[in-house]
Design an enzyme around this catalytic site. Structure first.
Site, PDB file in Angstrom:
ATOM      1  N   TYR A   1       0.927  -1.055  -0.060  1.00 24.59           N
ATOM      2  CA  TYR A   1      -0.250  -0.038  -0.071  1.00 24.59           C
ATOM      3  C   TYR A   1       0.829   1.231   0.121  1.00 24.59           C
ATOM      4  CZ  TYR A   1      -3.495   3.673   1.609  1.00 24.59           C
ATOM      5  OH  TYR A   1      -4.106   4.663   1.692  1.00 24.59           O
TER       6      TYR A   1
ATOM      7  N   ASP B   1       9.693   3.235   0.721  1.00 19.30           N
ATOM      8  CA  ASP B   1       8.206   3.942   1.533  1.00 19.30           C
ATOM      9  C   ASP B   1       8.068   3.706   2.903  1.00 19.30           C
ATOM     10  OD1 ASP B   1       5.606   4.713   2.411  1.00 19.30           O
ATOM     11  OD2 ASP B   1       4.279   3.771   0.641  1.00 19.30           O
TER      12      ASP B   1
ATOM     13  N   LYS C   1       2.526  11.007   7.436  1.00 21.42           N
ATOM     14  CA  LYS C   1       1.943  10.473   8.821  1.00 21.42           C
ATOM     15  C   LYS C   1       2.375  11.591   9.781  1.00 21.42           C
ATOM     16  CE  LYS C   1      -0.166   6.664   7.611  1.00 21.42           C
ATOM     17  NZ  LYS C   1      -1.415   6.758   7.171  1.00 21.42           N
TER      18      LYS C   1
END
Length: 443
Positions: A167, A249, A276
């Site tokens: 993801y 990532d 985040k």
């Protein structure tokens, strides 16, 4: 909870237990239910974020403090969801609040550069080994899109290797089984995570056209599945061999040390994406890497975005990363999470339950199978029912975590809170023994 109620819970078959848990959940949350009905009239699907949508309706939260949340119906929860790793600092960190209030007093939208972005960029470049230059976005999704754009422009090649179960944002999703209609139609080629032979075969087959290999050092939404050191090192070697750029990532995993997982592993990618928690809870993303790759943005590549350097995110990020989330704090959080996961796996093993917990540091995910998986998998119907039951039982115990069973610890979560969670998991193992036997996979 009475022994009689515990007995009734264990006597239900698995589908019946899920239905009973749903009914009990709904009965206690009439205001959240009413809000959902109103939202269906104006929001597609009744919400604007798929990951927080679940049946029969999602709980609506209205207030947070430290590591606690309160919902619309007045229930209090221990927040172990941690905003899917973005809520690292909890809900009321005074230094972040002070920075935001100061920014608001001075104005918000300047349409200009400012000192905050340079300070935050310098902090990140000083911490993350691969970052020689960095640029900001508003989300990890955007960061990954721009990193892939940079890789394709730099190499002059079109294809991108990603991994099943990965993801990289709302439009860069690669389910283990099937595909996502939301994923952009870029020329992706897929390999199996934690499988060196699969990655090698795919990389070599597409070597002449391969621009980038993008990978999470731990698959987050794929179940907190850590990449092995051997696997990630093999990807570094494959990138060198093919001339592709290796992109880590680290939108989620950068919290696992001051320099992210790449520092902990000693493997340096060509580019890194972040997001985040780094802006203290404000919307944030970043991408960066080698100076020669990032120099494209001073020339042939444009990168726009009204809020890329918004003063709230930039100034909150300077405080978050410069004053609060120090190397020592990051290491302490990592060790708390490691101890928690070992404790949870220990109590599951002692009970002989088909239950395991994977992750790294302060990120943990539940699985209803043993041994603990080391790669993504297609879960069975029974496992999905157990996952839902676990979520509702944790809510009943006053613990809020991700519907998919992921926990992301925030800094305010201490030993008392970890004890509370462990006790709740032990109660689940005891109270749901029959359902676990029915739906779990015991290896």
């Amino acid at each position: 909870m009475s022994a009689a109620l515990d007995g009734r819970r264990n006597s239900l078959d698995l589908p019946g237990a899920v239905e009973a848990a749903r009914a009990a959940y709904a009965a206690k949350r009439p205001l959240s239910a009413a809000l959902h009905e109103r939202a269906l009239e104006v929001l597609g699907g009744g919400n604007t974020r798929t990951v927080i949508a679940y049946g029969p309706f999602p709980t609506a939260m209205t207030r947070g403090e430290e590591c606690r949340l309160w919902d619309l119906d007045g229930h209090e929860y221990l927040d172990l969801c941690g905003e899917y790793t973005a809520g690292l600092f909890g809900h009321s960190e005074p230094r972040i609040h002070a920075a935001l209030h100061d920014v608001l007093r001075r104005g918000i939208n300047f349409a200009s550069v400012g000192p905050g972005e340079e300070k935050l960029a310098r902090l990140l470049c000083g911490r993350i080994p691969s970052l020689e230059r960095v640029r900001f976005t508003n989300s990890g999704t955007e960061a990954n899109l721009m990193a892939l754009t940079a890789a394709r422009a730099f190499t002059g090649r079109p294809k991108i290797m990603a991994f099943r179960g990965g993801y990289h944002g709302g439009v860069l999703t690669f389910p283990f089984a099937g595909s996502s209609l939301a994923t952009l139609p870029l020329p992706f080629v897929l390999a199996d995570y934690n499988d060196i032979a699969s990655a090698t075969a795919v990389a070599q087959e597409h070597a002449a056209d391969l621009a980038a290999i993008i990978v999470e050092p731990m698959q987050g939404s794929g179940g907190c599945i850590p990449g092995t050191t051997e696997f990630l090192a093999a990807l570094r070697a494959l990138a060198n061999e093919t001339g592709a750029l290796l992109i880590f990532d680290e939108v989620m995993t950068s919290r696992h040390s001051a320099g992210g997982m790449q520092a902990r592993l000693g493997i340096t990618p060509d580019m890194t994406t972040l997001g985040k928690y780094i802006a203290g809870g404000m919307s944030f993303g970043a991408f960066g890497g080698r100076e020669d790759i990032m120099a494209q943005f001073g020339g042939k590549l444009a990168h726009a975005g009204t809020f890329n350097n918004n003063v709230l995110s930039m100034n909150a990020g300077v405080v978050a990363m410069g004053e609060i989330f120090t190397a020592e704090v990051a290491e302490a959080l990592y060790r708390r999470g490691e101890a928690l996961r070992a404790r949870l796996n220990g109590l599951a093993a002692a009970a002989g339950a088909p239950l395991s917990f994977t992750g790294i540091g302060s990120m943990v995910s539940v699985h209803f199978r043993t041994p603990a998986p080391n790669r993504p998998y297609a879960q069975g119907q029974g496992e999905e029912q157990l996952r839902e039951l676990f979520f509702f039982d944790m809510l009943e115990a006053g613990i809020y975590l991700a519907r998919r069973g992921m926990v992301a610890l925030s800094l305010p979560v201490g030993e008392a809170e970890l004890d509370r969670f462990a006790v709740a998991v032990a109660a689940f193992v005891d109270n749901r023994a029959e359902q676990l036997r029915a739906g779990g996979i015991l290896g």
